[in-house]
Design a protein around this motif. Structure first.
Motif, PDB file in Angstrom:
ATOM      1  N   ASN A 485     160.080  83.024 110.684  1.00  0.00           N
ATOM      2  CA  ASN A 485     159.942  81.811 111.483  1.00  0.00           C
ATOM      3  C   ASN A 485     158.546  81.686 112.091  1.00  0.00           C
ATOM      4  O   ASN A 485     158.079  80.583 112.385  1.00  0.00           O
ATOM      5  CB  ASN A 485     160.997  81.812 112.590  1.00  0.00           C
ATOM      6  N   ASN A 488     156.473  79.785 109.688  1.00  0.00           N
ATOM      7  CA  ASN A 488     156.855  78.363 109.682  1.00  0.00           C
ATOM      8  C   ASN A 488     156.263  77.615 110.869  1.00  0.00           C
ATOM      9  O   ASN A 488     155.883  76.448 110.750  1.00  0.00           O
ATOM     10  CB  ASN A 488     158.376  78.243 109.697  1.00  0.00           C
ATOM     11  N   ASN A 521     164.962  74.861 103.632  1.00  0.00           N
ATOM     12  CA  ASN A 521     165.184  76.051 104.445  1.00  0.00           C
ATOM     13  C   ASN A 521     166.613  76.046 104.983  1.00  0.00           C
ATOM     14  O   ASN A 521     167.127  75.006 105.398  1.00  0.00           O
ATOM     15  CB  ASN A 521     164.179  76.062 105.612  1.00  0.00           C
ATOM     16  N   ASP A 523     167.653  77.173 107.740  1.00  0.00           N
ATOM     17  CA  ASP A 523     167.673  76.968 109.189  1.00  0.00           C
ATOM     18  C   ASP A 523     167.708  75.472 109.475  1.00  0.00           C
ATOM     19  O   ASP A 523     166.806  74.724 109.089  1.00  0.00           O
ATOM     20  CB  ASP A 523     166.433  77.608 109.810  1.00  0.00           C
ATOM     21  N   ILE A 526     164.623  73.947 111.351  1.00  0.00           N
ATOM     22  CA  ILE A 526     163.442  73.697 110.516  1.00  0.00           C
ATOM     23  C   ILE A 526     163.647  72.435 109.691  1.00  0.00           C
ATOM     24  O   ILE A 526     162.720  71.628 109.511  1.00  0.00           O
ATOM     25  CB  ILE A 526     163.165  74.919 109.621  1.00  0.00           C
TER      26      ILE A 526
END
Length: 1039
Positions: A485, A488, A521, A523, A526
């Motif tokens: 992360n 990102n 992704n 997540d 995100i």
């Protein structure tokens, strides 16, 4: 499960706890909550019962209120009933006490023991054996189920049952004993702590913080918690009176905990100041912490804080100086910032990296609080960017970013440091492993994010700075790992920087591709960030975002509601003429299963998209009918109006629309799709004669009876809304002039609502019933409506040709008006040309000349010279001449001339002059898009060389408030337009107040040309900036 106002989650089944989290304003509801709180404080239980009981009492009182009994009488009756109940309860208690036997009752567990043993005995033993001893052996003290008594004669009870029972009881005793032992140990520890705490307080030692926390957590009710806090607050107050107490730090720590719980702790402010003045670091630390939590700008002890801070800023111990810097950054007021700014500047220049970092962050807070003090830190901050310490660099970049965002001059000053910042960022990328700064394999991601944010500020609208940072941005975008992360986060800041500055097209495509990877992704956070950023990026690089259309469409199926909402908005932004068919199919699939809150917005945006990009009107109609079917009752009224306008304004599809809409409401139960019924009823009523004609697309012929049967099924239904019934009655009245064989049935349906409780429906039914019986008069009254020209969405407005117009924009702060061509003309380059009677004006492409489009000739000379405003010359351009843009007219030029006032009694026109009549025309729509309606009404015509005066009225039909509304207008080059200050910049929701009115003057520069106007408005709706455009080709009432 409840969510409190601070966002916390509360899980409870306690009635008082639930009511305590509810925010109510009604006095009766507050009384109910007070009842539950009082019950909880008095007994600790029964909170739900008293609420239910109170509700039942109130429901019984409602019956008496309906009988017009005064509330005071009802209250007296309830009080008398309460007294009677208390007396009855006391009487019953005495009666039961008198009936109580004097013999010793058998204990309950022993009676149960006898009964349990008798259940396993045989029937023969019960009848012939001896009775059980009522005084059997008592069970072990910790056992839940006692063992059978050995004194009982068991007769022929099976021996295996007895052995099994004894074995199970033994196991239970052992398990219970172990649990009891653990509980006893824990209880013993608590008792020891309690004894130590009591002993300490007896010897003058206050309670420890951990003991206070334990007591607060052990409180079962809010009343117990308040009692604990009040008792300890009193002890703390008492200890504060002793100036020689060695436990001040402990008391302040407990006081801060009490403050965190939400209880008053202001009485500890002076004690915090006393601790700050102590020489020990531990005392200063707790004192400054208390000052940061307990003090604010309104506190009277701020002067003492300033003196203490000034002393500690000059301390020889870096940690004491750091405490003072942290406190100053947290509680600084404007006066405190001005007094200590020079001290902070001195510390920024310190050789100690720890103090530099703290001082830079404190300077950042000071600049945010008092922006004019940024000049103090400009010179010293520049040197910080050359430091090697990462903490100092982070503080310096934070400070520079804040100053650059607040001052354009400071921004230009620091643009020279872009190469240095690029070099620092490159060193971070190329540096090897550093355990001090490494975070999951990335070197100091926090500093990288700060540097990228500063580069974004410095490179905005600066081609030179952008050129210097393009390479490093490409390296960051390609070399940063996305497995964690942290990577990102850096990539997200990189994308924002690339989109903000004037970067190369290839770099923008790379940024959009990064966002596309974010969409894949797992997540959800995100993915949401990617969709939100792509939605803002569409306006910058439409084609690059278009490549990820398939991934965006897949996000419509995401289980997270926030992601689905952003994906829906982005899908509508990506629709164009080439992909509208495919995108519409996907959106309709989404609409079928969408949440109700999405359907209204989706229906509105679908109409806008299909009106702009539909391949044909039939396809547009079919798509919107499908939307009306899927969205049901969630379709807004604006879409219904637009659908009616669509059918009205296109005669080629009126037959098709009538048939298609009738088949749609005939084939299914549409009681859950009232907007579809309204559109269908309107179309059937207007074009009922066309409905009966044979259609090439529909082989089966529609009969009058089929149409009337649908009305007979829908209108009497209780599920049909009143608005739909009004539509239906109106349609039936029109069908009475178009149908012949079913006229009695139609008249019966029209008159069926003459006694309806709804006044409008009743009035329509009565009046239409009379009109239908009016003979030939009804054919004139119920003929087809004229073509509807305007709709409330107006999405298909042609884009404004920005090379043809003079532009004037208003200034809402009053005073002189601002004339600009930056927004509406897009910054076109201007060169000079000549025009008879007018100062030289720039010329643009002659093919874009408005007068060439409408076949106009050259512009004749004006009677007098015109003034050029702001260097704005010919904005329309062309080979036929230019345009003069005038300054705002002075008050003297627009004041009415007394000589032009005619005799008000000169009805035959004998006077030599005429007085302009008040406006009688309905006006014309200047803007009608995105729920915004702006109407222009001519108040004064061109008379005697005076400018015409127009009034603009703006209404917001959206369900959200509109802010920062700015209106712009542009006219053909034979005229000049001047906008006065608007009445405001905010619009109320749903057409409510406040509304905006604005006056404008139009001056004729040359005769012989028709006035045409282009309009534009920018505003903020739901946090998004929106621009709408319109065109006015004629102004009723203007010669």
């Amino acid at each position: 499960m409840l969510m409190d106002p601070m966002g916390g989650i509360v899980r409870t089944n306690d009635g008082n706890a639930i009511l305590r989290e509810i925010t109510v304003k009604h006095p009766a509801a507050k009384s109910m909550i007070d009842i539950a709180r009082t019950q909880d404080e008095e007994t600790g239980d029964g909170t739900t019962l008293v609420i239910v009981l109170a509700g039942e009492i109130m429901s019984k009182a409602h019956v008496f209120l309906e009988q017009r009994i005064h509330p005071t009488i009802i209250i007296q009756a309830y009080l008398q009933a309460l007294e009677d109940m208390v007396k009855l309860a006391e009487t019953n208690k005495a009666r039961e006490k008198a009936k109580k036997p004097t013999t010793n009752a058998v204990p309950h567990h022993k009676r149960g023991n006898k009964n349990n043993l008798q259940k396993v005995a045989s029937k023969e033993d019960e009848e012939g054996g001896e009775n059980a001893d009522p005084k059997g052996a008592a069970p072990p003290p910790d056992a839940k189920t006692p063992a059978p008594s050995t004194a009982l004669p068991l007769g022929r009870i099976k021996i295996e049952v007895i052995i099994t029972t004894l074995f199970r009881q033994k196991v239970k005793w052992k398990a219970t004993a172990s649990i009891k032992m653990a509980t006893a140990v824990e209880t013993m520890i608590e008792k020891i702590d309690e004894v130590k705490s009591r002993l300490g307080r007896t010897l003058g030692t206050p309670m420890r913080l951990r003991d206070l926390i334990r007591q607060v957590r052990a409180a079962r009710t809010m009343a117990e918690e308040r009692a604990v806090v009040d008792r300890e607050s009193a002890n703390i107050r008492e200890s504060f009176r002793d100036d020689e107490s060695p436990w001040k730090c402990r008391n302040i720590a407990k006081l801060l905990y009490i403050h965190m719980l939400g209880y008053p702790a202001h009485f500890g402010q002076m004690e915090c100041m006393k601790l700050v003045a102590q020489p020990r670091f531990t005392d200063k630390r707790i004192g400054y912490l208390g000052a940061m939590l307990l003090l604010d700008e309104r506190s009277e002890v701020h002067l003492l804080v300033t003196n203490s801070l000034k002393n500690d800023l000059n301390s020889q111990t870096q940690f004491v100086t750091g405490l003072a810097l942290c406190t100053l950054g947290s509680i600084c007021s404007s006066e405190m910032c001005r007094d200590l700014a020079n001290e902070i500047e001195r510390l920024v220049k310190s050789s100690n990296a720890y103090i530099k970092k703290k001082a830079a962050l404190c300077a950042f807070r000071i600049v945010r609080k008092v922006p004019e003090l940024m000049e103090v830190f400009i010179s010293c901050t520049r040197s910080l960017l050359g430091e090697k310490n990462h903490g100092v660099l982070m503080g310096a970049t934070t400070l520079v970013t804040e100053m650059c965002e607040r001052s354009p001059d400071v921004l230009n000053h620091f643009k020279k440091l872009v190469p240095s910042l690029v070099r620092i960022l490159k060193n971070l990328l190329m540096s090897g492993y550093s355990p001090e700064h490494d975070v999951t394999g990335i070197s100091d991601p926090f500093l990288q994010v700060k540097l990228l944010r500063l580069l974004r500020v410095l490179g905005k609208d600066d081609p030179k700075a952008t050129e210097e940072m393009n390479d490093i941005l490409a390296q960051v975008a390609t070399n940063t790992e996305t497995a964690k992360n942290v990577g990102n986060a850096i990539l997200y800041e990189t994308v924002l920087t690339i989109m903000e500055i004037r970067s190369e097209s290839g770099l923008r495509v790379l940024a959009v591709n990064i966002l596309g990877r974010f969409l894949l992704n797992p997540d959800k956070n995100i993915r949401y960030v990617a969709l939100n950023t792509l939605l803002k990026t569409v306006a910058v690089d439409y084609q690059a975002v278009q490549r990820h259309r398939t991934t965006v469409v897949d996000c419509l199926k995401d289980p997270d509601i926030s992601i689905r909402k952003r994906a829906m908005e982005l899908c509508f932004a990506l629709i164009n003429k080439t992909n509208i068919t495919h995108m519409t199919k996907e959106i309709l699939i989404f609409l079928d299963t969408a949440d109700p809150e999405f359907k209204s917005e989706c229906a509105s945006k679908m109409y806008v998209a299909t009106e702009r990009f539909s391949p044909s009107q039939e396809w547009h109609l079919d798509t919107m009918i499908k939307v009306l079917e899927l969205a049901g009752n969630h379709v807004p009224d604006e879409v219904v109006s637009c659908m009616i306008q669509l059918v009205s304004s296109h005669p080629s599809i009126q037959h098709y629309a009538a048939v298609r809409l009738f088949r749609s409401i005939q084939a299914q139960d549409v009681t859950n799709a009232q907007p579809l019924l309204q559109v269908a009823f309107w179309s059937i009523g207007e074009f009922g004669d066309l409905l009966l004609q044979p259609s090439d697309d529909d082989s089966s012929r529609i009969e009058e009876g089929e149409v009337v049967s649908v009305f007979e099924l829908v209108i009497p239904s209780t599920l049909t809304s009143l608005v739909t019934k009004c539509y239906g009655v109106t349609a039936l009245a029109k069908l009475a002039t178009r149908f012949s064989s079913t006229l009695p049935r139609v008249q019966a349906l029209i008159g069926a609502n003459q006694a309806h409780i709804h006044l409008e429906l009743q009035q329509r039914s009565i009046e239409f019933n009379r009109v239908v019986d009016a003979g030939d008069l009804k054919f004139g009254l119920l003929e087809r409506m004229p073509i509807i020209q305007q709709n409330s969405l107006n999405a298909a407005a042609a884009p404004i040709d920005e090379s043809m117009m003079e532009v004037t924009t208003n200034s809402n702060d009053g005073g002189n008006l601002i004339t600009t061509n930056a927004d509406l003309l897009g910054g076109l380059s201007l060169d000079s040309n000549s025009m008879p009677g007018v100062q030289a004006a720039p010329s643009l492409n002659a093919g874009n000349d408005l007068f060439d489009l409408i076949g106009g000739g050259g512009i004749p000379s004006s009677s007098g010279p015109a003034t050029i405003a702001n260097g704005l010359d010919d904005l329309l351009g062309g080979a036929l001449g230019g345009l003069s843009v005038s300054n705002p007219l002075s008050t003297a030029n627009i004041s009415p001339n007394p000589s032009t006032n005619a005799d008000p009694f000169d009805f035959l026109g004998g006077g030599t002059t005429q007085k302009s009549a008040p406006p009688s025309n309905p006006g014309v729509m200047a803007l009608n898009s995105n729920g915004i309606e702006a109407k222009l009404v001519v108040e004064k015509d061109f008379i005697g060389g005076q400018p015409a005066e127009l009034l603009l009225s703006v209404v917001n039909n959206n369900s959200a408030k509109v802010e920062n509304f700015v209106f712009q207008a542009a006219v053909t080059k034979a005229y000049q337009v001047e906008l006065q200050a608007a009445s405001g910049s905010d619009l109320g929701l749903n057409g409510a107040q406040p509304q905006i009115t604005q006056r404008m003057r139009i001056k004729k520069v040359a005769d012989g040309q028709t006035l045409r106007m282009r309009t534009r408005a920018t505003f903020t709706l739901n946090g998004s900036s929106i621009t709408i455009q319109g065109e006015v080709n004629s102004l009723p009432g203007l010669s």
